[in-house]
Design an enzyme around this catalytic site. Sequence first.
Site, mmCIF file in Angstrom:
data_model
loop_
_atom_site.group_PDB
_atom_site.id
_atom_site.type_symbol
_atom_site.label_atom_id
_atom_site.label_comp_id
_atom_site.label_asym_id
_atom_site.label_seq_id
_atom_site.Cartn_x
_atom_site.Cartn_y
_atom_site.Cartn_z
ATOM 1 C CG ASP A 291 43.763 48.000 38.453
ATOM 2 O OD1 ASP A 291 43.390 47.365 39.460
ATOM 3 O OD2 ASP A 291 43.895 47.468 37.341
ATOM 4 C CB CYS A 292 44.641 47.121 43.470
ATOM 5 S SG CYS A 292 42.871 46.881 43.735
#
EC number: 3.2.1.-
Length: 781
Positions: A291-292
């Site tokens: 995830d970012c």
Amino acid sequence: MSIRRFVRLSLLIIALVSSLCESQKNFACDISAPATAKYGFCNVSLSYEARAKDLVSRLSLKEKVQQLVNKATGVPRLGVPPYEWWSEALHGVSDVGPGVHFNGTVPGATSFPATILTAASFNTSLWLKMGEVVSTEARAMHNVGLAGLTYWSPNVNVFRDPRWGRGQETPGEDPLVVSKYAVNYVKGLQDVHDAGKSRRLKVSSCCKHYTAYDLDNWKGIDRFHFDAKVTKQDLEDTYQTPFKSCVEEGDVSSVMCSYNRVNGIPTCADPNLLRGVIRGQWRLDGYIVSDCDSIQVYFNDIHYTKTREDAVALALKAGLNMNCGDFLGKYTENAVKLKKLNGSDVDEALIYNYIVLMRLGFFDGDPKSLPFGNLGPSDVCSKDHQMLALEAAKQGIVLLENRGDLPLPKTTVKKLAVIGPNANATKVMISNYAGVPCKYTSPIQGLQKYVPEKIVYEPGCKDVKCGDQTLISAAVKAVSEADVTVLVVGLDQTVEAEGLDRVNLTLPGYQEKLVRDVANAAKKTVVLVIMSAGPIDISFAKNLSTIRAVLWVGYPGEAGGDAIAQVIFGDYNPSGRLPETWYPQEFADKVAMTDMNMRPNSTSGFPGRSYRFYTGKPIYKFGYGLSYSSFSTFVLSAPSIIHIKTNPIMNLNKTTSVDISTVNCHDLKIRIVIGVKNHGLRSGSHVVLVFWKPPKCSKSLVGGGVPLTQLVGFERVEVGRSMTEKFTVDFDVCKALSLVDTHGKRKLVTGHHKLVIGSNSDQQIYHHLNVRLAGDSTVAI
């Protein structure tokens, strides 16, 4: 301007435009480039793996590390253009990620309802069709340079807690429903029907957020710092189930690890979860992405490693292949130089990434000459696609209450009052992770098609938070002059969203007062419409006599207004079922959102979570939903005895449990044939839910934590008025009738099992199964 200067300027503009187009090519291995023929990675006769290895072997370390991030720089000297991996397609092609852009060529894309509402249809074929539409529009946009080919969707986290702001993105609280949704939506996105053994992808899909991620920001506790303490039992039978199905059955080409820790370890740095389970046990054919900024989060926010290079090395060694963000691009090269990481670790990650791009045809030359190359702007927002968005909304809408006033008569409504903060909603309807829709139809616009000249509208609140009462009096006046009122209340992204969990389960602000005052002022019928993802405690509304019907419409997408109106006026017979338990406010008062346990604890007073374990009294149960028709179900054929073959063969014991690793599960299937009769005067669809109640002895045999009941199958059946239809439900016994013990091991329990057909809003019927150990796997009927 002279003609000569005009011609020169025109030629210059043409050259600039041509140069710009050339520099923005969205593919590699251009056959017009002379060097292409000598590159092994451009040779389509080789395997994907061989081509990927050839490409990686040609790169320097500096070049390699810049391909480990979502904004991959490409390799210009080899004719490999930059590529943006991050695109989103949760319920339509979205411009939330940087990989998608809308402009005059493609101004919008079909925006389906939020996932939580389409899950309420319990229609696997709908979920598949939605994926097919979204991938068609994605490919069409890719062909004109407006979209990528890798989409980080769907969200397959279980909706564990009703306060979670991202519950709207999920298919609900039941692991089977979430799994079925994941498999079908992923197949719709990815599958190429004539691919054969080539394993080509239409677009690449990604199941996220792995794992036990279902808290964003609750009372100051955020997802970046949260450590999810999860038992082995809950991990196996709740949190991991959808991801396992997504990989093993859906054949997804990517999995995204989450921000949170699970039992002390960041998921994106956990070798057991990534390399051990996803890659090893489930055999993912694809890449694992963070995830970012997840790596940056566990370094900066929780200080999990001493140095940035340690953080990078930990992730890649654990099995991560790509970083949404720039952390790997910045620090991987130095990690290799410091010998914290081997160059082969970087190569392995890149090979997994490039194989997916190979399967997508990114290295096969101009996409216009490849499969799906004929798709273009006319294939986005087509009439058929928009009709499917409307159909999806209608199929998901749940009729919670009806005292006989719905459907409304089309010709006798003299004056219709449309009230509420969501009555004129547009953007609210498309939920989060949405793009630009083809068009909007708000609730009031949908209702105006039935009562074009007799509508009065008052919002009642300035917005969903409804912080003051100033607009309520005007709403009350409008209602007092109408003979029918449609009151549209609920939530929006200012109340439940990514990064924002709810604290309460009640209507925000003065919305409850608005509902009460409107109901008290109404002369006749009030139809209460609730637009939300998470459940709302509306128990107060059940006691208001003028509220004659209640609808839950989720976030119904671009065509939501038409869907709501067609249900209210009877052009569509509602058939949706709640994919989540509607808890009372008492649940939020007593239960900490940080408690990850699913199972109840009588000592602490913890009531459990979801219909499988909740011991309290819900407002509405999972699977609840009414119709304008009356249906009955009956069993036409089903086995009554199941013989289980074990290895080694065990002696018959009426009260034993068997580890499924010792069972010959491959052919251990059962089939139930069920009939459905429509007793009403309207054609309609009936969602048949099949639940399982384990034997009473199960608790002592698997160490506790046995579900009260568990969904093992479902089917949506269309039945004409006064007609009967039949269908089959097939079960894998080892999956459907197994329990998970406290060690996380699946067990089959012998003895008397009960199947319950129908939810609590139906007339339920029962079928009994006797499960026995035997020397063979014969199923006796």
